[in-house]
Design a protein around this motif. Structure first.
Motif, PDB file in Angstrom:
ATOM      1  N   UNK A   1       0.847  -1.194   0.000  1.00  0.00           N
ATOM      2  CA  UNK A   1       0.000   0.000   0.000  1.00  0.00           C
ATOM      3  C   UNK A   1       0.879   1.240   0.000  1.00  0.00           C
ATOM      4  N   UNK A   2       0.618   2.108  -0.945  1.00  0.00           N
ATOM      5  CA  UNK A   2       1.370   3.370  -0.985  1.00  0.00           C
ATOM      6  C   UNK A   2       0.452   4.478  -0.490  1.00  0.00           C
ATOM      7  N   UNK A   3       0.942   5.290   0.438  1.00  0.00           N
ATOM      8  CA  UNK A   3       0.168   6.439   0.933  1.00  0.00           C
ATOM      9  C   UNK A   3       1.128   7.622   0.989  1.00  0.00           C
ATOM     10  N   UNK A   4       1.047   8.485   0.003  1.00  0.00           N
ATOM     11  CA  UNK A   4       1.999   9.594  -0.071  1.00  0.00           C
ATOM     12  C   UNK A   4       3.407   9.055  -0.211  1.00  0.00           C
ATOM     13  N   UNK A   5       4.295   9.539   0.677  1.00  0.00           N
ATOM     14  CA  UNK A   5       5.699   9.115   0.602  1.00  0.00           C
ATOM     15  C   UNK A   5       5.919   7.757   1.273  1.00  0.00           C
ATOM     16  N   UNK A   6       4.877   7.274   1.962  1.00  0.00           N
ATOM     17  CA  UNK A   6       5.024   6.036   2.739  1.00  0.00           C
ATOM     18  C   UNK A   6       4.587   4.826   1.917  1.00  0.00           C
ATOM     19  N   UNK A   7       5.396   3.788   1.936  1.00  0.00           N
ATOM     20  CA  UNK A   7       4.989   2.535   1.296  1.00  0.00           C
ATOM     21  C   UNK A   7       4.992   1.424   2.325  1.00  0.00           C
ATOM     22  N   UNK A   8       3.849   0.769   2.464  1.00  0.00           N
ATOM     23  CA  UNK A   8       3.731  -0.395   3.330  1.00  0.00           C
ATOM     24  C   UNK A   8       3.960  -1.626   2.458  1.00  0.00           C
ATOM     25  N   UNK A   9       4.869  -2.490   2.878  1.00  0.00           N
ATOM     26  CA  UNK A   9       5.095  -3.750   2.178  1.00  0.00           C
ATOM     27  C   UNK A   9       6.032  -3.622   0.998  1.00  0.00           C
ATOM     28  N   UNK A  10       6.057  -4.647   0.119  1.00  0.00           N
ATOM     29  CA  UNK A  10       5.181  -5.815   0.158  1.00  0.00           C
ATOM     30  C   UNK A  10       5.469  -6.723   1.360  1.00  0.00           C
ATOM     31  N   UNK A  11       4.386  -7.197   1.967  1.00  0.00           N
ATOM     32  CA  UNK A  11       4.534  -8.021   3.170  1.00  0.00           C
ATOM     33  C   UNK A  11       3.809  -9.358   3.013  1.00  0.00           C
ATOM     34  N   UNK A  12       4.535 -10.418   3.364  1.00  0.00           N
ATOM     35  CA  UNK A  12       3.964 -11.764   3.463  1.00  0.00           C
ATOM     36  C   UNK A  12       4.007 -12.158   4.936  1.00  0.00           C
ATOM     37  N   UNK A  13       2.892 -12.642   5.427  1.00  0.00           N
ATOM     38  CA  UNK A  13       2.824 -12.903   6.863  1.00  0.00           C
ATOM     39  C   UNK A  13       1.714 -13.900   7.164  1.00  0.00           C
ATOM     40  N   UNK A  14       1.985 -14.789   8.116  1.00  0.00           N
ATOM     41  CA  UNK A  14       0.926 -15.687   8.597  1.00  0.00           C
ATOM     42  C   UNK A  14       0.912 -15.676  10.111  1.00  0.00           C
ATOM     43  N   UNK A  15      -0.240 -15.410  10.681  1.00  0.00           N
ATOM     44  CA  UNK A  15      -0.385 -15.460  12.138  1.00  0.00           C
ATOM     45  C   UNK A  15      -1.324 -16.608  12.474  1.00  0.00           C
ATOM     46  N   UNK A  16      -0.850 -17.506  13.328  1.00  0.00           N
ATOM     47  CA  UNK A  16      -1.661 -18.676  13.677  1.00  0.00           C
ATOM     48  C   UNK A  16      -2.714 -18.321  14.721  1.00  0.00           C
TER      49      UNK A  16
ATOM     50  N   UNK B   1       7.412  -1.236  16.447  1.00  0.00           N
ATOM     51  CA  UNK B   1       8.105  -0.461  15.424  1.00  0.00           C
ATOM     52  C   UNK B   1       8.022   1.008  15.768  1.00  0.00           C
ATOM     53  N   UNK B   2       8.960   1.808  15.249  1.00  0.00           N
ATOM     54  CA  UNK B   2       8.945   3.240  15.556  1.00  0.00           C
ATOM     55  C   UNK B   2       7.673   3.915  15.046  1.00  0.00           C
ATOM     56  N   UNK B   3       7.439   5.149  15.485  1.00  0.00           N
ATOM     57  CA  UNK B   3       6.305   5.921  14.980  1.00  0.00           C
ATOM     58  C   UNK B   3       6.346   5.937  13.454  1.00  0.00           C
ATOM     59  N   UNK B   4       5.187   5.727  12.864  1.00  0.00           N
ATOM     60  CA  UNK B   4       5.102   5.804  11.405  1.00  0.00           C
ATOM     61  C   UNK B   4       5.630   4.581  10.674  1.00  0.00           C
ATOM     62  N   UNK B   5       5.835   3.470  11.394  1.00  0.00           N
ATOM     63  CA  UNK B   5       6.398   2.287  10.723  1.00  0.00           C
ATOM     64  C   UNK B   5       5.324   1.455  10.022  1.00  0.00           C
ATOM     65  N   UNK B   6       4.045   1.740  10.311  1.00  0.00           N
ATOM     66  CA  UNK B   6       2.980   1.050   9.578  1.00  0.00           C
ATOM     67  C   UNK B   6       2.126   0.126  10.428  1.00  0.00           C
ATOM     68  N   UNK B   7       2.213   0.256  11.755  1.00  0.00           N
ATOM     69  CA  UNK B   7       1.439  -0.640  12.628  1.00  0.00           C
ATOM     70  C   UNK B   7      -0.071  -0.427  12.426  1.00  0.00           C
TER      71      UNK B   7
END
Ligand code: ATP
Length: 307
Positions: A14-29, A38-44
């Motif tokens: 996901x791109x939002x302005x100057x910020x890009x989240x991912x690409x992320x692959x993840x599985x939570x059981x 993560x620091x402020x603005x890291x995408x939590x």
């Protein structure tokens, strides 16, 4: 047997302005508690919003409790108890009105639990939410999220503005949610106390990228600080060594204690001391390594599963 998956992200970007989240692959059981740090603005918060389709991804797919976003968005929302980091959508209501409103949408709504939380959190039942202090608004958001009796709880910095007393009550309630192992809880937090207390896994985010997804006990066991005789330059090339700094003795950080100790011994280095690292220290090391351009722990750690 493969354990059931509560949350799965595949190639999500996901791109939002100057910020890009991912690409992320993840599985939570299912049934575990994951701390997202993560620091402020890291995408939590962005991660939480993507999971609920409050923000649409530019690419990739998201599956929640076996349901696909966005096709099964309503069912997904009904299975999630989301505590956002700010109030939106019902500021003019009182806590009781917000509860009445919520229960129309969430079939698993538990009114007794809501009343219990209102009492324990000492929430004024009749005050408009917009007139409440930030910390009291948070208590309402928490009560609303838990009263949905969800399969998946997403808590965005739950104790951030709270006084120590309410913070303690909230933490007890989170522990209660985790007791029977049925719920999956994902907590975005800056509080290492929360991570230590609740998390089975820790997910490290930095500038929208996944720095690592680790089993908490495993990372605490394998990441250590060693004090070693020798020179930093020769020790730096030892397997598992993340950083080696200083002179006589050298301060070494390893992500693989056994491997590093054995290799150092074989090459005649004396390990003088071994110290534990706090999670925030490990995270700082991961950040430093990421900034140096090395991220060789990430791929393997993402695959790390519970045995
Ligand atoms: N709607 C939006 N439009 C543009 N940029 C946004 C939007 N929402 C968030 N961002 C940006 O996305 C980035 C990640 O923000 P996010 O809120 O996910 O971080 P966070 O890790 O939750 O931070 P914090 O610890 O401060 O709560 C930030 O750079 C933020 O400015």
């Amino acid at each position: 047997m493969r354990e059931e998956v509560a949350l799965s992200l595949s190639g999500v970007k996901k791109k939002a302005g100057a910020f890009t989240f991912g690409p992320i692959d993840l599985e939570i059981e299912k049934g575990y508690c994951v701390a997202v740090v993560g620091p402020n603005g890291s995408g939590k918060s962005t991660l939480f919003r993507l999971v609920q389709n409050l923000t649409r991804p530019d690419a990739g797919s998201i599956n929640v409790l076996g349901l696909q976003q966005p096709e099964q968005e309503v069912k997904i929302k009904q299975s999630i108890g989301y505590m956002p980091d700010t109030v939106f959508g019902f500021e003019e209501m009182t806590a009781v009105q917000a509860g009445n409103f919520s229960q129309q949408w969430y079939p698993s709504w538990n009114e007794d639990r809501f009343e219990e939380l209102i009492r324990k959190m000492e929430i004024d039942r009749y005050q408009a939410i917009e007139k409440m202090s930030k910390g009291t608004q948070q208590r309402v958001l928490f009560a609303l999220a838990l009263a949905r009796d969800p399969q998946l709880l997403l808590l965005d910095e739950p104790t951030a503005n709270l006084d120590p007393f309410v913070s303690r009550v909230m933490m007890e309630e989170i522990a209660r949610e985790l007791e029977d192992g049925e719920k999956t809880v994902v907590i975005a937090t800056h509080s290492m106390e929360e991570v230590r207390k609740f998390a089975d896994y820790v997910l490290f985010l930095h500038r929208g990228k996944l720095l690592g997804y680790y089993e908490k006990d495993e990372i605490l066991d394998s990441w250590k600080e060693l004090w070693v005789e020798g020179t930093a330059a020769e020790i730096a090339r030892t397997p598992g060594v993340v950083s080696a700094e200083g002179k006589g003795p050298v301060r070494v950080v390893t992500c693989s204690l056994e491997e590093t100790e054995q290799s150092l011994r074989e090459r005649g280095h004396t390990v003088l001391r071994v110290h534990s690292l706090e999670l925030d220290e490990i995270f700082a090391e991961l950040l430093k390594e990421h900034d140096r351009g090395g991220n060789h722990h990430v791929a393997s750690s993402v695959e790390t599963g519970r045995s």
